[in-house]
Design a protein around this motif. Structure first.
Motif, short mmCIF file in Angstrom:
data_model
loop_
_atom_site.label_atom_id
_atom_site.label_comp_id
_atom_site.label_asym_id
_atom_site.label_seq_id
_atom_site.Cartn_x
_atom_site.Cartn_y
_atom_site.Cartn_z
N PHE A 100 15.51 46.11 7.39
CA PHE A 100 16.61 46.21 8.36
C PHE A 100 17.53 47.36 7.98
CE2 PHE A 100 20.71 45.22 10.18
CZ PHE A 100 20.44 44.63 11.40
N CYS A 101 17.91 47.42 6.71
CA CYS A 101 18.83 48.45 6.24
C CYS A 101 18.23 49.85 6.40
CB CYS A 101 19.20 48.18 4.78
SG CYS A 101 20.27 49.44 4.06
N ARG A 102 16.98 50.04 5.98
CA ARG A 102 16.33 51.35 6.06
C ARG A 102 16.17 51.81 7.51
NH1 ARG A 102 13.01 53.76 2.15
NH2 ARG A 102 11.49 54.27 3.80
N GLU A 103 15.68 50.92 8.36
CA GLU A 103 15.42 51.30 9.75
C GLU A 103 16.71 51.56 10.51
OE1 GLU A 103 12.45 51.95 11.04
OE2 GLU A 103 11.54 51.53 9.08
N LEU A 104 17.73 50.74 10.25
CA LEU A 104 19.02 50.95 10.91
C LEU A 104 19.62 52.29 10.49
CD1 LEU A 104 21.39 49.80 12.63
CD2 LEU A 104 22.26 48.76 10.53
N TYR A 105 19.49 52.62 9.24
CA TYR A 105 19.99 53.89 8.69
C TYR A 105 19.28 55.06 9.36
CZ TYR A 105 20.92 57.36 4.96
OH TYR A 105 21.29 58.47 4.23
N ASN A 116 18.38 36.91 0.63
CA ASN A 116 17.26 37.42 1.41
C ASN A 116 17.51 37.24 2.91
OD1 ASN A 116 15.74 38.31 -0.73
ND2 ASN A 116 14.35 36.56 -0.75
N ASP A 117 17.12 38.27 3.68
CA ASP A 117 17.23 38.23 5.14
C ASP A 117 18.67 38.06 5.61
OD1 ASP A 117 14.46 38.50 5.15
OD2 ASP A 117 14.14 36.34 5.20
N HIS A 118 19.59 38.57 4.81
CA HIS A 118 20.98 38.72 5.21
C HIS A 118 21.40 40.17 4.93
CE1 HIS A 118 21.00 34.32 4.79
NE2 HIS A 118 22.17 34.29 5.42
N VAL A 119 22.42 40.63 5.61
CA VAL A 119 23.05 41.90 5.25
C VAL A 119 24.56 41.69 5.21
CG1 VAL A 119 21.24 43.43 6.14
CG2 VAL A 119 23.07 42.67 7.66
N ARG A 120 25.20 42.47 4.36
CA ARG A 120 26.66 42.43 4.32
C ARG A 120 27.22 43.61 5.08
NH1 ARG A 120 30.37 43.07 -1.05
NH2 ARG A 120 30.13 45.26 -0.47
N MET A 121 28.13 43.31 5.98
CA MET A 121 28.83 44.33 6.75
C MET A 121 30.31 44.24 6.43
SD MET A 121 27.09 43.74 10.50
CE MET A 121 25.31 43.63 10.71
N ALA A 122 30.88 45.28 5.86
CA ALA A 122 32.30 45.32 5.55
C ALA A 122 33.03 46.00 6.71
CB ALA A 122 32.54 46.08 4.25
N LEU A 123 33.86 45.25 7.42
CA LEU A 123 34.57 45.80 8.57
C LEU A 123 35.88 46.46 8.13
CD1 LEU A 123 34.01 43.22 11.45
CD2 LEU A 123 32.52 45.02 10.58
N VAL A 124 35.73 47.48 7.30
CA VAL A 124 36.90 48.14 6.72
C VAL A 124 37.26 49.44 7.43
CG1 VAL A 124 36.62 47.11 4.44
CG2 VAL A 124 35.40 49.23 4.97
#
Length: 400
Positions: A339-344, A368-376
């Motif tokens: 998810f991280c690689r493809e989104l990038y 696993n199968d989570h991502v952290r999004m910092a809304l900063v």
């Protein structure tokens, strides 16, 4: 060389750099980073003015214990914020140069490197808990907080054999990365266990002022002690910072408060370690702890961003509003690294794979199968990032 250094894990952002080393973001889209929990809102002008007006402080050695006026300002803030009957600024408060180094240092103070000491940590977790434990020579016992338990830890499942070895238990509330809170019931249970088995509760509360309902402020450990009649705060310490509360991560200003006996030993340790806050930082910190208007404005900015982003993402992925802090911790339909690689590559948005913030225990990694999004970032960038993530999910759903 310290042999424990070889046991340290790579930091999450080092892992992320390796993951992305052979690819590039979309060349026609400006990169938006939602990875690092570094506040991007403006620092209070009155703090910057105070720093500039007190630069003569750099001509003096700062006191390790900090100036009495700073300790009093911190104690007064704690009494007001957490409805404490008492908190002695002379014996129950120590200013520190941010919670990162203080969390590391308290671990070195509390752990017997020649013993059989054990540290209990949430999983996922802030990496300093683990690194501090490894370098102190302690064993780590991780307690999972995952979707199956609504991201809460079931402390009652911990056997007495673990409690008997425990010397330090880290609580992160509000939690990084899940945004969950520790309840009064859980604190009551942990305080009783700490009394019974003689370990220290270390509560990392650096996100305590990022919440979304003014009538529902996150509970603090010392506040729980007050409610439970544990008025000497025995075996209990809280760690706070101006980084998130006041958008001052570069000021390196925070504090530790609680058990006076532990803080006496901690001050002795710090006398040798030498991390003392610069005098002009102390003066500016006093003003920051005494003002709540800028903190309310800060919360309002986060409220707007979270509503906007969740409204965009909720139709395409399982996502929930955190109880506090400034992270989203959604589950992903694909492997979190993928998810991280493809989104990038496709959308030039950077998020952090959840597995990098957790450890695998008994074959299971709760990140696993989570991502952290910092809304900063600013509201415009957060909304743009959310729209790109939504488009990415829709496009990749069609191709599967």
């Amino acid at each position: 060389m310290n042999p424990y250094i070889k046991s340290l894990h790579p930091y999450p952002f080092e892992k992320l750099a390796d993951l992305l080393s052979d690819i590039a973001p979309h060349p026609e889209k400006e990169l938006i980073k939602l990875t690092i929990g570094e506040p991007q809102h403006a620092a209070p002008e009155f703090v910057k003015d105070c720093l500039a007006a007190n630069l003569n402080g750099i001509s003096k050695y700062p006191l390790t214990k900090g100036e009495p006026a700073l300790s009093e300002a911190i104690a007064q803030w704690c009494r007001n914020r957490f409805s404490l009957q008492s908190l002695d600024p002379k014996t129950q408060v120590i200013p520190v140069t941010g919670t990162r180094e203080a969390l590391f240092a308290i671990t070195q103070t509390l752990i017997d490197s020649k013993g059989n000491d054990l540290i209990i940590s949430p999983n996922p977790f802030y990496q300093i808990y683990e690194g501090a434990g490894i370098l102190a020579g302690a064993d780590l016992h991780f307690l999972s907080c995952d979707a199956n338990s609504n991201y809460q830890i079931n402390y009652k499942e911990v056997p007495d054999a673990i409690w008997e070895r425990c010397k330090l238990l880290f609580v992160c509330s509000p939690n990084n990365p899940t945004g969950s809170l520790t309840s009064l019931e859980d604190y009551a249970f942990l305080i009783e266990k700490a009394k019974m088995f003689h370990f220290t509760l270390v509560a990392d509360e650096c996100y305590s002022e990022i919440y979304f309902d003014e009538s529902q402020k996150p509970l603090g450990l010392l506040e729980a002690c007050q409610k439970l009649g544990h008025l000497d705060y025995h075996n209990c310490l809280v760690f706070h910072s101006l980084s998130k509360r006041s958008n001052l991560p570069g000021l390196r200003s925070g504090f530790v408060a609680g058990d006076a006996n532990i803080l006496k030993a901690f001050l002795l340790y710090r006398t040798y370690q030498g991390c003392a806050m610069p005098p002009h930082h102390q003066t500016a910190s006093i003003l920051a702890w005494q003002d709540e208007e800028h903190v309310l404005q800060n919360r309002n900015l986060y409220r707007k961003k979270f509503k906007a982003v969740i409204d965009i993402l909720a139709p395409v992925m399982p996502i929930s509003h955190p109880e506090a802090a400034f992270y989203l911790w959604p589950k992903t339909a694909m492997d979190d690294e993928t998810f991280c690689r493809e989104l990038y590559q496709q959308e030039s948005v950077l998020v952090l794979p959840g597995r990098y913030l957790a450890r695998t225990v008994n074959g299971f990694n709760p990140g696993n199968d989570h991502v952290r999004m910092a809304l900063v970032a600013n509201e415009e960038d957060c909304i743009e990032a959310a729209q790109r993530i939504k488009r990415f999910i829709l496009n990749n759903t069609k191709t599967q």
